[in-house]
Design a protein around this motif. Sequence first.
Motif, mmCIF file in Angstrom:
data_model
loop_
_atom_site.group_PDB
_atom_site.id
_atom_site.type_symbol
_atom_site.label_atom_id
_atom_site.label_comp_id
_atom_site.label_asym_id
_atom_site.label_seq_id
_atom_site.Cartn_x
_atom_site.Cartn_y
_atom_site.Cartn_z
ATOM 1 N N ALA A 1 0.621 -1.315 0.106
ATOM 2 C CA ALA A 1 -0.023 0.006 0.034
ATOM 3 C C ALA A 1 0.843 1.247 -0.055
ATOM 4 C CB ALA A 1 -1.077 -0.037 1.119
ATOM 5 N N LEU A 2 1.985 1.178 0.755
ATOM 6 C CA LEU A 2 3.008 2.452 0.907
ATOM 7 C C LEU A 2 3.541 2.496 -0.697
ATOM 8 C CD1 LEU A 2 4.964 2.024 4.006
ATOM 9 C CD2 LEU A 2 3.285 3.697 3.364
ATOM 10 N N LEU A 3 3.804 1.307 -1.397
ATOM 11 C CA LEU A 3 4.491 1.320 -2.492
ATOM 12 C C LEU A 3 3.648 2.023 -3.533
ATOM 13 C CD1 LEU A 3 6.534 0.732 -4.767
ATOM 14 C CD2 LEU A 3 5.494 -1.574 -4.993
ATOM 15 N N ASN A 4 2.342 1.727 -3.475
ATOM 16 C CA ASN A 4 1.457 2.191 -4.456
ATOM 17 C C ASN A 4 0.964 3.642 -4.254
ATOM 18 O OD1 ASN A 4 0.932 -0.267 -6.116
ATOM 19 N ND2 ASN A 4 -0.556 -0.967 -4.199
ATOM 20 N N ALA A 5 1.217 3.987 -2.995
ATOM 21 C CA ALA A 5 0.925 5.378 -2.586
ATOM 22 C C ALA A 5 2.192 6.186 -3.410
ATOM 23 C CB ALA A 5 0.676 5.591 -1.166
ATOM 24 N N GLY A 6 3.460 5.792 -3.037
ATOM 25 C CA GLY A 6 4.333 6.317 -3.776
ATOM 26 C C GLY A 6 4.484 6.416 -5.199
ATOM 27 N N ILE A 7 4.038 5.437 -5.825
ATOM 28 C CA ILE A 7 3.950 5.244 -7.150
ATOM 29 C C ILE A 7 2.880 6.286 -7.852
ATOM 30 C CG2 ILE A 7 3.091 4.067 -9.291
ATOM 31 C CD1 ILE A 7 4.423 1.415 -7.682
ATOM 32 N N GLY B 1 3.677 9.781 -9.953
ATOM 33 C CA GLY B 1 3.190 10.013 -11.320
ATOM 34 C C GLY B 1 3.349 8.926 -12.141
ATOM 35 N N GLY B 2 3.620 7.544 -11.572
ATOM 36 C CA GLY B 2 3.363 6.623 -12.205
ATOM 37 C C GLY B 2 4.538 5.655 -12.057
ATOM 38 N N ASN B 3 4.472 4.346 -12.473
ATOM 39 C CA ASN B 3 5.776 3.346 -12.140
ATOM 40 C C ASN B 3 7.079 3.920 -12.969
ATOM 41 O OD1 ASN B 3 3.789 1.839 -11.182
ATOM 42 N ND2 ASN B 3 4.053 -0.045 -12.917
ATOM 43 N N ALA C 1 10.532 4.867 -10.865
ATOM 44 C CA ALA C 1 11.592 4.353 -10.981
ATOM 45 C C ALA C 1 12.685 5.290 -11.443
ATOM 46 C CB ALA C 1 11.383 3.256 -12.162
ATOM 47 N N ARG C 2 12.620 6.160 -11.989
ATOM 48 C CA ARG C 2 13.430 7.122 -12.249
ATOM 49 C C ARG C 2 13.902 7.899 -11.040
ATOM 50 N NH1 ARG C 2 10.272 8.299 -16.714
ATOM 51 N NH2 ARG C 2 9.150 9.895 -15.774
ATOM 52 N N LYS C 3 12.872 8.319 -10.196
ATOM 53 C CA LYS C 3 13.183 9.025 -8.923
ATOM 54 C C LYS C 3 13.924 8.243 -7.987
ATOM 55 C CE LYS C 3 10.468 10.886 -4.987
ATOM 56 N NZ LYS C 3 9.309 11.167 -4.144
ATOM 57 N N HIS C 4 13.643 6.863 -8.031
ATOM 58 C CA HIS C 4 14.538 6.184 -7.128
ATOM 59 C C HIS C 4 15.752 5.266 -7.595
ATOM 60 C CE1 HIS C 4 11.949 6.947 -3.816
ATOM 61 N NE2 HIS C 4 10.894 6.609 -4.515
ATOM 62 N N GLY C 5 15.870 5.374 -8.923
ATOM 63 C CA GLY C 5 16.959 4.840 -9.737
ATOM 64 C C GLY C 5 16.753 3.082 -9.816
ATOM 65 N N VAL C 6 15.802 2.875 -9.873
ATOM 66 C CA VAL C 6 15.615 1.369 -10.164
ATOM 67 C C VAL C 6 14.909 1.127 -11.589
ATOM 68 C CG1 VAL C 6 15.431 0.802 -7.710
ATOM 69 C CG2 VAL C 6 13.522 1.553 -8.898
ATOM 70 N N HIS C 7 14.995 -0.014 -11.940
ATOM 71 C CA HIS C 7 14.491 -0.386 -13.211
ATOM 72 C C HIS C 7 12.730 -0.310 -12.934
ATOM 73 C CE1 HIS C 7 13.749 -2.425 -17.156
ATOM 74 N NE2 HIS C 7 15.051 -2.141 -17.396
#
Length: 83
Positions: free
Chosen positions: A16-22, A26-28, A32-38
């Motif tokens: 739920a925290l992940l989905n709120a962060g996404i 502004g989306g997946n 990903a860009r914000k946190h440097g992950v694929h």
Amino acid sequence: MMPDQPELLTLKGVFALLNAGIAQAGGNNAFARKHGVHKTSVSNWANTNRDASDTLLDILGLERVTLYRRKETYKNEQGGHNG
């Protein structure tokens, strides 16, 4: 729970925290860009196709803890052994 105890989350709460962060990012792809992950990792996490990795927990500011409790059969019968 005692007032000085940190909040414990279920895996559902982690996602739920992940989905709120996404959503906030502004989306997946933006997350990903914000946190440097694929972006594929984010998609897999969001769809619960992958476990909550250490990377995801770090991004969310969480740490993994282990808890134990008595088995139902042990509580009811006061018997049985582990290991």
